[in-house]
Motif scaffolding. Structure first.
Motif, PDB file in Angstrom:
ATOM      1  N   GLY A 233      34.494  39.000  39.354  1.00 14.18           N
ATOM      2  CA  GLY A 233      35.663  38.413  38.711  1.00 14.18           C
ATOM      3  C   GLY A 233      36.959  39.005  39.227  1.00 14.18           C
ATOM      4  N   ILE A 234      36.975  40.319  39.423  1.00 10.58           N
ATOM      5  CA  ILE A 234      38.173  40.966  39.961  1.00 10.58           C
ATOM      6  C   ILE A 234      38.402  40.533  41.408  1.00 10.58           C
ATOM      7  CG2 ILE A 234      39.139  43.203  40.652  1.00 10.58           C
ATOM      8  CD1 ILE A 234      37.815  44.339  38.089  1.00 10.58           C
ATOM      9  N   SER A 235      37.338  40.467  42.194  1.00 10.58           N
ATOM     10  CA  SER A 235      37.467  39.978  43.571  1.00 10.58           C
ATOM     11  C   SER A 235      38.012  38.552  43.593  1.00 10.58           C
ATOM     12  CB  SER A 235      36.102  40.024  44.277  1.00 10.58           C
ATOM     13  OG  SER A 235      35.664  41.350  44.464  1.00 10.58           O
ATOM     14  N   ALA A 236      37.526  37.731  42.672  1.00 11.98           N
ATOM     15  CA  ALA A 236      37.980  36.339  42.599  1.00 11.98           C
ATOM     16  C   ALA A 236      39.465  36.258  42.235  1.00 11.98           C
ATOM     17  CB  ALA A 236      37.144  35.570  41.584  1.00 11.98           C
ATOM     18  N   LEU A 237      39.908  37.110  41.316  1.00 11.52           N
ATOM     19  CA  LEU A 237      41.326  37.122  40.946  1.00 11.52           C
ATOM     20  C   LEU A 237      42.202  37.514  42.129  1.00 11.52           C
ATOM     21  CD1 LEU A 237      41.238  38.758  37.393  1.00 11.52           C
ATOM     22  CD2 LEU A 237      41.899  36.410  37.945  1.00 11.52           C
TER      23      LEU A 237
END
Length: 255
Positions: free
Chosen positions: A52-56
């Motif tokens: 999720g952090i990578s996606a953000l």
């Protein structure tokens, strides 16, 4: 155990999974008796936070107008920072040990060494390069963002599988956590790994599951042949190869 007690126990295991697999703030463990193996079912869930952090970061980079290549590198870099390079370090250690050791004992000794050698550097370059090129090849944020989340979750499920199935290669370390993991935890981990792939579609779920099984199985077979079983470094390599395999599968069915 009462239902509230059961829920609290599972939340404690999830907290342990986040503490173990990431550098995210998750508070302090109140139950010091929990072993790493008890949290194995939640490892794909911890992967969702990483993905999720990578996606953000990817979405932000894309929104600022950066090309697909730099956006991919920033997204992967964010994931590595969130995990403290845990899995890359394990992959590098396994490559160094099995590439430079003459026998099982020497291989395990090299794997304990915190220094990284040529084999380890090449292994990390291989992993990062393939993942970055796969993300760049997808390029469409509507595909990349759910892939980042789903692949991060799915690639952590086989760590639970091989922790459960393989004997410990050492008399100490993470390998002995296999005594604290049961078949149901493995099934839950696999289930979560597949659930977080569902936004990609049924064909992608099947393709990624097969690719992850093949990739992680190859690492497991290699580890048994080389050092007689699993260690924390082997599980890190399982995650890395599974992630690479998952991205290749995504390219095969989504491009």
């Amino acid at each position: 155990m009462s239902r509230p007690g059961w829920i609290m126990a599972r939340l404690a295991e999830l907290q342990l999974a986040i503490i173990f697999l990431t550098r995210l703030p998750a508070g302090r463990m109140r139950d010091g008796s929990l072993s790493i193996g008890a949290s194995a079912w939640a490892w794909p869930v911890a992967g969702v936070f990483v993905g999720g952090i990578s996606a953000l970061i990817y979405a932000a980079a894309w929104g600022l107008g950066l090309p697909a290549g730099p956006s991919a590198v920033l997204a992967l870099g964010a994931g590595i920072l969130v995990c403290g390079g845990l899995h890359e370090d394990g992959f590098a250690d396994l490559a160094d040990g099995c590439g430079g050791g003459r026998d099982r004992a020497q291989k395990l000794e090299i794997m304990r060494d915190s220094r990284i050698g040529a084999y380890g550097v090449l292994a990390v370059i291989f992993s990062f390069g393939l993942r970055a090129s796969a993300i760049t090849s997808l390029s469409d944020p509507l595909l990349v963002i759910p892939c980042l989340i789903g692949v991060a979750a799915a690639s952590r499920a086989p760590m639970a599988v091989w922790l459960y199935l393989l004997p410990a290669a050492r008399e100490d370390g993470l390998g002995h956590s296999s005594k604290q993991i049961n078949g149901m935890a493995v099934i839950v981990a696999i289930t979560f790994g597949c659930i977080f792939l569902l936004p990609l579609g049924g064909i992608a779920v099947l393709s990624v599951a097969i690719a992850v099984a093949i990739g992680s199985g190859a690492v497991a077979a290699f580890a048994v042949r080389q050092i007689g079983g699993q260690t924390g470094d082997v599980l890190g390599a399982v995650q890395q190869v599974s992630e690479v395999a998952a991205w290749i599968a995504c390219l095969a069915v989504l491009v």
